[in-house]
Design an enzyme around this catalytic site. Structure first.
Site, mmCIF file in Angstrom:
data_model
loop_
_atom_site.group_PDB
_atom_site.id
_atom_site.type_symbol
_atom_site.label_atom_id
_atom_site.label_comp_id
_atom_site.label_asym_id
_atom_site.label_seq_id
_atom_site.Cartn_x
_atom_site.Cartn_y
_atom_site.Cartn_z
ATOM 1 N N HIS A 307 0.870 -1.177 0.000
ATOM 2 C CA HIS A 307 0.000 0.000 0.000
ATOM 3 C C HIS A 307 0.901 1.219 0.000
ATOM 4 O O HIS A 307 1.816 1.327 0.810
ATOM 5 C CB HIS A 307 -0.906 0.015 1.239
ATOM 6 N N ASP A 355 -7.028 -5.589 1.897
ATOM 7 C CA ASP A 355 -7.723 -6.450 0.936
ATOM 8 C C ASP A 355 -7.418 -7.924 1.194
ATOM 9 O O ASP A 355 -8.304 -8.780 1.055
ATOM 10 C CB ASP A 355 -7.319 -6.078 -0.497
#
Length: 417
Positions: A307, A355
């Site tokens: 990320h 996720d």
């Protein structure tokens, strides 16, 4: 000196020149121009190299001036927000660590607090009969192959059509819409399992729309925590779309529709579905190495890893992984996720993101790949409303960038058939 003392007395940290510039939406040199004109008061601590500023004074100047110059020389649009801060691998809502919020409060409680600043223990969001009926009818009219995101989009439109007062943008009206729209979206989705009471907590009602498997307390705890953690995440693409719509003074239903439109892509809300499929493949093949190798060989990023806002592990993933450890049926998917992380780490330093953690839950509970995106969209609706409320306090239509034309120079001849 008085301003400096005030900031200390209230417990609020003073701002650096760069932070003051970001709040004002100006360049750092403009901050010093404000000081020279007496519009800001600076303070320099003994032995320090830079000036500091009282945050309340900076915010007051921002409200008076209404200036919103990009502080990055035009490369990015700077938007002042007091909702989410991401700092040193932590995520905060209004200064409170989201991990702590998820550990102590429900999704409805956190959403209400984020909107109003008041924590109401045990608050429940319920859908009005008219909106729920209209949304369910619209969802039932869709083709059989329609997915949950299609269902959410038409449910928002149907709920808007059932609300003749939707154009009232007063704070109380927007809050009332928010409290009813979120449960309407949940209740509009077809039930796959036993449907709980429409007046009960939101997490069990959503669970019955995501899987036919019975809900156990530990799994519901993970789902509710995921909803809290996903409420907001600074100015993601969908949130920026929401703020543009709010800047044009769209009503809350249209604002949520703008967010859902931007969310519908593999690089945003749909990323959890890719991670879900990856975990299923690891479980099917019995090897994370083979699956990771296939992704790398094809030049694809391994889903659920990395990320850009977190050098280390996504803190939201860490919270969910710890809660998933208490769900016995999640053990195989959790182990598969850990193998994906460790295998990929041999080639590149990437950590798990939210996720991947969400995919562990959806795989373990027998949910479809799209379930993670559904959780994401419903959770983020609360954050979109918070940003809309914030944007309604700003100058209308302020987000109107100028295009940089790169087409043919006029005059050009009239095109011929």
């Amino acid at each position: 000196m008085a301003d400096h003392d005030t900031a200390q007395d209230t417990g609020e940290r003073r701002l650096s020149t760069r932070e003051a510039a970001d709040r004002l939406g100006v360049k750092p040199e403009t901050v010093y121009a404000y000081v020279s004109r007496g519009q800001l008061t600076s303070h320099r601590e003994p032995g320090s190299r830079g000036s500091t500023f009282d945050p309340k004074e900076v915010d007051a100047l921002a409200r008076r001036s209404g200036r919103r110059e990009p502080s990055t020389g035009g490369a990015e649009l700077g938007i002042r927000t007091g909702i989410t801060l991401i700092d040193h691998d932590h995520c905060y809502f209004r200064g409170v660590d989201t991990a702590e919020l998820a550990a102590h409060y429900s999704y409805e409680e956190v959403a209400e607090w984020l909107w109003t600043g008041v924590l109401r223990r045990g608050i429940r969001f319920t859908s009005p009969q008219d909106a729920r009926t209209a949304a369910r009818r619209a969802v039932r009219a869709l083709p059989p192959h329609s997915g949950p995101m299609d269902q959410l989009r038409v449910a928002v439109i149907a709920a808007a059509a059932a609300d003749p007062l939707r154009f009232d943008l007063s704070e109380n009206a927007v809050l009332g819409t928010a409290r009813s729209l979120i449960p309407t979206l949940v209740d509009a989705l077809p039930a796959l399992g036993e449907e709980p009471s429409a007046t009960g907590p939101l997490a069990p009602r959503l669970w019955s729309r995501l899987t036919a498997e019975p809900a156990d307390p530990a799994s519901l705890r993970v789902l509710d925590a995921a909803l809290v953690l996903l409420i907001d995440h600074d100015l993601a693409a969908s949130t920026l779309a929401v703020r543009v719509a709010a800047s044009a003074r769209a009503h809350p239903y249209a604002i949520v529709s703008a967010g859902l439109g931007a969310l519908d892509g593999p690089l945003h809300g749909a990323a959890s579905g890719l991670a879900h499929r990856t975990l299923l493949e690891v479980l099917d093949r019995g090897s994370a190495a083979a699956v990771v190798a296939d992704h790398l060989r094809a030049g694809r990023r391994v889903p659920g890893l990395g990320h850009r806002l977190y050098p280390g592990e996504d803190p939201r993933a860490g919270v969910l992984f710890r809660l998933l450890a208490d769900v016995p049926q999640a053990a195989p998917a959790l182990q598969a996720a850990r193998e994906v992380v460790t295998t990929t780490a041999r080639h590149t330093e990437l950590h798990a993101n939210v996720d991947l953690a969400l995919a562990v839950l959806t795989v373990a509970a027998g949910m479809p790949p799209e379930a993670g995106e559904t959780v994401f969209a419903l959770a983020r609706t609360a954050g979109w409303i918070a940003h809309a409320l914030e944007e309604f306090d700003e100058r209308p239509l302020r987000m109107r960038p100028s295009g940089q034309y790169h087409g043919p120079r006029p005059p050009q001849p009239l095109p011929l058939p």
